[in-house]
Design an enzyme around this catalytic site. Sequence first.
Site, short mmCIF file in Angstrom:
data_model
loop_
_atom_site.label_atom_id
_atom_site.label_comp_id
_atom_site.label_asym_id
_atom_site.label_seq_id
_atom_site.Cartn_x
_atom_site.Cartn_y
_atom_site.Cartn_z
CG HIS A 60 -1.84 1.19 1.27
ND1 HIS A 60 -2.97 1.30 0.50
CD2 HIS A 60 -1.77 2.34 1.98
CE1 HIS A 60 -3.56 2.45 0.74
NE2 HIS A 60 -2.85 3.10 1.63
CG HIS A 111 -9.62 3.89 3.63
ND1 HIS A 111 -10.15 3.89 4.89
CD2 HIS A 111 -8.30 4.09 3.80
CE1 HIS A 111 -9.20 4.09 5.78
NE2 HIS A 111 -8.06 4.22 5.15
#
Length: 753
Positions: A60, A111
């Site tokens: 990420h 997200h």
Amino acid sequence: MSVARTALDTVAAASQDPDREQPWADLGLKADEYARIREILGRRPTSSELAMYSVMWSEHCSYKSTKVHLKQFSEIPQETPVGKMLAGIGENAGVIDVGQGYAVTFKVESHNHPSFVEPYQGAATGVGGIVRDILAMGARPVAVMDPLRFGPLDAPDTHRVLPGIVAGVGGYGNCLGLPNIGGEAVFDSTYLGNPLVNALCVGVLKHEDLHLAKASGVGNQVILYGARTGGDGIGGVSVLASETFDADGPAKRPSVQVGDPFMEKLLIECTLEIFAAGLVAGIQDLGGAGLSCATSELASAGDGGMHVELDRVPLRDSTLAPEEILMSESQERMMAVVEPADVDAFMAICEKWDVEAVVIGEVTDSGRLHIDWHGERVVDVPPRSVAHDGPTYNRPYARPDWQDALQADGAEALARPVTGDELRATVLTLAASPNLCDKSWITDQYDRYVLGNTVLAQPSDSGMIRIEEETNLGVAVSTDCNGRFAKLDPYAGAQLALAESYRNVATGGAKPLAISDCLNFGSPEDPDVMWQFAEACRGLKDGCLELGIPVTGGNVSLYNQTGETAILPTPVVAVLGVIEDVTKRTPTGFQAEGEVVFLLGETREELSGSEWAHVVHGHLGGTPPTVDLAGEKALAELLAAGVGMLTSAHDVSEGGLAQTLVESTLRHDIGVVTTLSGDAFTALFSESAGRVVVTVDSGDADALRTLASDHGVVATPIGVTAGGALVVDGQFEIPLAELRAAWSATLPAALGS
């Protein structure tokens, strides 16, 4: 994710017991990555250093599987059609000149996994994080958007995650007082167990207000301000978004961050006043990887050295170990670099806004990031090795064995409606389908008009915001992606997403300037997925080169799959455009009766991957519509030139011309009588790109034909606005009341009123 607490592990201890067993695998590191950390440090890492490397080298945060493909975006000239790009890839968000001394910053991020684990807080903190990215550039956030993807509407887990995600997006954005001006809500079986929550924010600043994330000036003070640091979000999105979900849920469940939008609102106003006072030499928000990210990125982008006293960090939980403090992704926090003479003024502004602020360190010329805990050194690392020099993987990728068979299975053989009654029924079926139905069940939970500068919002083609009240200068933004097209051909699918977003901005009369992207894909460890990713990046690069617009930045989200089932490749593209005078924008939807309806662009028999094939037949196969970016550019120029003449404009995309007419008639309950040439089914349901339905006063029809001819765009008159029905001459008629009933009932029936 919690780190096992042991006796304090210092740098000195790490040098003395090199063979201590460490939980590097539990923190998501590979054996070779752990070995590389030891090589960089010349010893084993401390537990705090291990925590920092694990979150900063996660997929990420480091883009270790994708940066070899993302670097091609740097080949695109960093100029927009109206001016220069003031900040681009590598910063918290891209910043572009929009004229009159103003700049706009925008970015879209994901997200996804946190929103599956805890829908409300996952989505809410996604909004909060992207807002702070925009704030960190020196801009006032002015609007948000939310491209969303869910599993089938009738699936129990969709009923669990969708209401919470929508409430989280709306709750956080509404409390901040930011209008939500657009986005998408798409349903497909591949998103079951892995919804996509992408969040976009737009901010406005003057050129001279630009701030960058760097810690420069030896002796300058490092100030942490905002909310206290807690145990929520330890490992958070940095770890959770870097692994595949099992069929039963995530293998690891790091605590999802908990948001406080009222604290964020104070933080925004406090930070903007600090900017106005000229008190900041560098600034960074604390999002993914928390303090690990902020300290290492600020130091490596500045003079290269920083010393931090970690025990000065204000805590909500006094039992947190130093490695947990470094990994925590608690929300509503910022880090600023301030000259010593300005610290008192900085603190006074924070006190005024009731925002806690503490000096936790200073900039040094050591070239090292030193972090101490109660007088003991727990971190001593080269900051660049944490923030920027993480692993780079050239993961194997290849065109999947099944791709040829998928593309060979086109929609040509599918049974089609023939009679007028069958065509009528198909229009109603598609209008009521989850992807095409009225989304106001979702959008009514968002405040679209707070701040008073919203010009266009859902269900318009793009969101539009006025950014200068005297001149009416404005910007328009759209987000788009058809994952089915990307599955059929990821190169063309990415370009079709770019083209649709570009076109949606143009329909309102704005000039497209630049893009941000959110690239959502499955596991990078699957060569099929990596091929999809590589092809999508190549498609975006080539597309931006042809359109002449840069990539300002973006986000990659991988491991979006449940077990062996990857999501449809979903490269969401956000396009931002500028409009000189928002009072002259072109609205979406028919505005009055008696106007001539034109179809701009050419229709071909392109039904593979279409909403018709998906809804009516559950079919996915063939090749997506043809991409003609030169045609898209000409069309956008025509739409800009037609501002003032065009009384409405609405792009043709999912559902084809039929759905465009449905939405255009229902916007203001103004019917249409259309006459279609050739095969009525293809005319209504083909999803050929590069098309827009526009209206003009009858006296302007010839002028539109001339304008279209001058731009090389086919303009075909297809009807007149009139009456209270959608009429296709010689085929069928649907009263608008019946059409609205079908279009508007789907989400309330599934989710409750």
